[in-house]
Design an enzyme around this catalytic site. Structure first.
Site, mmCIF file in Angstrom:
data_model
loop_
_atom_site.group_PDB
_atom_site.id
_atom_site.type_symbol
_atom_site.label_atom_id
_atom_site.label_comp_id
_atom_site.label_asym_id
_atom_site.label_seq_id
_atom_site.Cartn_x
_atom_site.Cartn_y
_atom_site.Cartn_z
ATOM 1 N N CYS A 141 4.743 3.811 7.259
ATOM 2 C CA CYS A 141 5.139 2.744 6.329
ATOM 3 C C CYS A 141 6.587 3.130 5.883
ATOM 4 C CB CYS A 141 4.415 3.184 5.159
ATOM 5 S SG CYS A 141 2.526 3.591 5.502
ATOM 6 N N GLU A 203 7.514 -2.475 -4.097
ATOM 7 C CA GLU A 203 8.123 -2.867 -2.655
ATOM 8 C C GLU A 203 7.400 -4.350 -2.647
ATOM 9 O OE1 GLU A 203 8.459 1.069 -0.142
ATOM 10 O OE2 GLU A 203 6.178 0.022 0.176
#
Length: 286
Positions: A141, A203
């Site tokens: 990630c 995000e």
């Protein structure tokens, strides 16, 4: 022995019941040929001032590697329909005060790598990570950076390039083992999650799937532990996290994918029909 090493060794014994794989020293990294830059990115006055004041602004206890990444990496700022609106340091993008006051949103990606037995590779983030240390999450990630090769929108190539870069940085997987055209971007999600009182995430996350057998050599600055899990082992992991057993925690973005998408997408992985699950027109607000 450093504090990071003691924390790292302490955590390695926490979840052996799940068949954890040992951390090996990372291999020597091969040189990477950078794409020619036609896009010239100049540092803003704010960024220069931030860099000068880095020693004062950063937390005294922040790991040196993580401090460098927080100030050197420039994330891509986007609006809620994923249009690029600017760039900002990783440090500022993850300060919860700035996220809340300015609604600062940056582009990210989450890689889900499966082996040929259709087991999913998970990682436990290192103890020195600034956001969400020692939580378990999907394979990799991170963020595409504000650079020409990672700003390419066509076929989501910029995000694929970033995923390939970070799989090497974090897990020691060479670029040739994860070709960019082997990643399948399935969809995007938008989420916000605090990590602690100071840090958090906001995000627009690209969800990338790939099926490859790879050799993994985790970087201990980034990763504390890794494991491959099948569906039943993941269910057991979720139960332990929900019960708070062994201090086990999952990243919020991984849990959102697990709860909303992963079971049906895993079906497509096993059937070899991932292309049927692609929905890159949608941005799921979770």
């Amino acid at each position: 022995m450093s504090l990071t090493s003691r924390l790292y060794k302490l955590r390695l014994s926490s979840l052996h019941s799940f068949g954890s794989l040992p951390i090996l020293p990372p291999p020597l990294r091969s040189s990477r040929i950078a794409a020619p830059l036609s896009l010239r990115v100049s540092l803003s006055t704010r960024s220069i001032a931030t860099s000068i004041a880095m020693g004062e602004a950063a937390d005294a206890g922040m790991d040196a590697v993580q401090r460098r990444l927080m100030f050197d990496d420039e994330c891509i700022l986007v609006d809620e329909v994923d249009r690029v609106v600017g760039h900002e340091s990783k440090y500022n993008c993850h300060m919860w005060e700035k996220i809340e006051s300015g609604n600062m949103l940056h582009r990210a990606f989450s890689v889900f790598l499966f082996n040929s037995k259709f087991e999913l590779l998970l990682q436990q983030r290192s103890a020195t990570k600034v956001t969400f240390p020692l939580v378990w999450t999907n394979t990799c990630c991170s963020h595409p950076l504000y650079r020409e090769s990672e700003l390419i929108d066509e076929n989501n190539l910029g995000v694929r390039n970033a995923a390939q870069r970070k799989l090497l940085d974090e897990l020691g997987i060479p670029a040739e083992d994860v070709p960019v055209d082997e990643f399948t971007p399935l969809s995007r999600m938008l989420y916000k999650a605090p990590s602690d009182g100071k840090w958090g995430e906001h995000e627009l996350d690209y969800l990338l799937f790939i099926v490859r057998d790879v050799a993994v050599h985790p970087n201990p600055d980034e990763v504390a532990e890794i494991k491959y899990v099948n569906r039943e082992q993941l269910k057991e992991l979720l139960k332990k996290a929900d019960a708070g057993e062994e201090g086990l925690k999952l990243s919020p973005w991984f849990r959102l994918v697990v709860d909303n998408f992963l079971p049906k997408w895993w079906d497509h992985v096993e059937k070899g029909t991932l292309s049927e699950a692609v929905d890159m027109k949608s941005i799921h607000k979770l």
